[in-house]
Scaffold this active site. Structure first.
Site, mmCIF file in Angstrom:
data_model
loop_
_atom_site.group_PDB
_atom_site.id
_atom_site.type_symbol
_atom_site.label_atom_id
_atom_site.label_comp_id
_atom_site.label_asym_id
_atom_site.label_seq_id
_atom_site.Cartn_x
_atom_site.Cartn_y
_atom_site.Cartn_z
ATOM 1 N N ALA A 112 0.798 -1.226 0.000
ATOM 2 C CA ALA A 112 0.000 0.000 0.000
ATOM 3 C C ALA A 112 0.835 1.283 0.000
ATOM 4 O O ALA A 112 0.266 2.372 0.098
ATOM 5 C CB ALA A 112 -1.024 0.044 1.136
ATOM 6 N N ALA A 113 2.153 1.175 -0.139
ATOM 7 C CA ALA A 113 2.967 2.407 -0.218
ATOM 8 C C ALA A 113 2.588 3.197 -1.479
ATOM 9 O O ALA A 113 2.390 4.413 -1.427
ATOM 10 C CB ALA A 113 4.450 2.062 -0.234
ATOM 11 N N GLY A 114 2.460 2.486 -2.599
ATOM 12 C CA GLY A 114 2.072 3.150 -3.858
ATOM 13 C C GLY A 114 0.668 3.727 -3.758
ATOM 14 O O GLY A 114 0.390 4.811 -4.281
ATOM 15 N N ASP A 115 -0.220 3.025 -3.076
ATOM 16 C CA ASP A 115 -1.604 3.504 -2.931
ATOM 17 C C ASP A 115 -1.642 4.746 -2.041
ATOM 18 O O ASP A 115 -2.383 5.695 -2.308
ATOM 19 C CB ASP A 115 -2.486 2.404 -2.313
ATOM 20 C CG ASP A 115 -2.483 1.160 -3.170
ATOM 21 O OD1 ASP A 115 -2.317 1.284 -4.398
ATOM 22 O OD2 ASP A 115 -2.621 0.053 -2.606
#
Ligand code: RIB
Length: 292
Positions: free
Chosen positions: A226-229
């Site tokens: 979820a870093a990209g999200d």
């Protein structure tokens, strides 16, 4: 707009090779899905956020509704499907890197209702990814006044879709799938793009301005899920808060990418998807330390 999944997370020493079995040190079940993670990130960063999604009428749907609602996301455009809520199996290795397999289930049923289409056409910014049907992404892109596409998971995309994209957000693998090996080639297909480089930060590409590199933030990585999200949701929220969004160039976009970058660096320090998404006050305190 986008996917919502129940994430089944398996911490392992290393991600198994094809044909190999490994033992996990545990199993956790939590709310996730690229769309849900991005909606929560936008709301926690301060944007008034409505989520367009499809959930099953089951325990997983209830888990996601509770997590989204708790973060202040408007759920009135979330539809109920006869299919089960999407599920993701996520293995996370000792370095915090992951491998994800998604069973889309209810996500594959997402269509824009008349009400959702109206909301999409009135929103200042619409953000979507690709874990839902392409036709639905296309319909939203056509109806939006400012459309951000996070082209994840990586896919080859049509000119018909990219012709309606105002800002593309991709990692390096996804950038190659859309534009080929040269990052700058993305600008042949979209007017502006942000390429995320993990620990190395991000690059902003725009037809109207020179390339800008935003340096990475060095942190201890626990879990990159979820870093990209988080990056995408905080980017969209920060652009929505800026005075001009069309076209988004220069300072507004640079500041939004800095804030998104710091938010992503905070998210990798906590395990899980939605549980790892930081709140606006925490992001802004860290932003001041990192960039000012
Ligand atoms: O980007 C991370 C997300 O990808 C996970 O939460 C998982 O559900 C998949 O959608």
């Amino acid at each position: 707009m986008g996917s919502a999944n129940v994430d089944l997370v398996l911490p392992v020493q290393r991600i198994p090779r094809p044909g190999e079995t490994v033992l996990a040190s545990g199993l956790t079940r939590g709310p996730g899905g690229k769309g849900a993670n991005q909606a929560v990130a936008a709301a926690r960063a301060g944007a008034s956020t409505a989520f367009v999604a499809s959930l099953g009428d089951d325990d997983g749907g209830a888990l996601l509704r509770a997590a989204l609602d708790e973060s202040g996301v408007d759920l009135s455009l979330v539809s109920s499907s006869a299919k089960p809520t999407g599920t993701a199996i996520i293995t996370v290795d000792a370095e915090g890197e992951n491998s994800i397999t998604v069973a889309p289930s209810a996500n594959a049923e997402l269509k824009l209702s008349a009400e959702a289409l109206q909301a999409v056409s009135e929103a200042k910014i619409v953000l979507s990814q690709l874990e839902i049907p392409f036709d639905t992404v296309q319909a939203a892109a056509e109806a939006s006044s400012y459309f951000i596409l996070n082209a994840a998971p990586a896919a080859e995309l049509s000119d018909e879709l990219l012709g309606h994209v105002d800002l593309l957000v991709v990692n390096e693998t996804e950038a190659e799938a859309v534009g080929g090996p040269e990052m700058a080639s993305l600008l042949r297909r979209v007017p502006a793009a942000v390429v995320t480089l993990g620990a190395d930060g991000a690059v902003i590409l725009s037809r109207d301005a020179a390339e800008i590199r935003i340096p990475g933030v060095s942190v201890e990585v626990v879990d990159t899920t979820a870093a990209g999200d988080t990056f995408c949701g905080v980017l969209a929220a920060s652009l929505a808060a800026s005075s001009t969004t069309s076209p988004v160039t220069g300072g507004d976009l640079t500041n939004a990418v800095r804030r998104a970058n710091v938010a992503a660096s905070l998210s990798v320090q906590t395990a899980g998807a939605i549980p790892s998404v930081p709140h606006g006050d925490v992001i802004d305190a860290r932003l001041a330390e990192v960039y000012l």
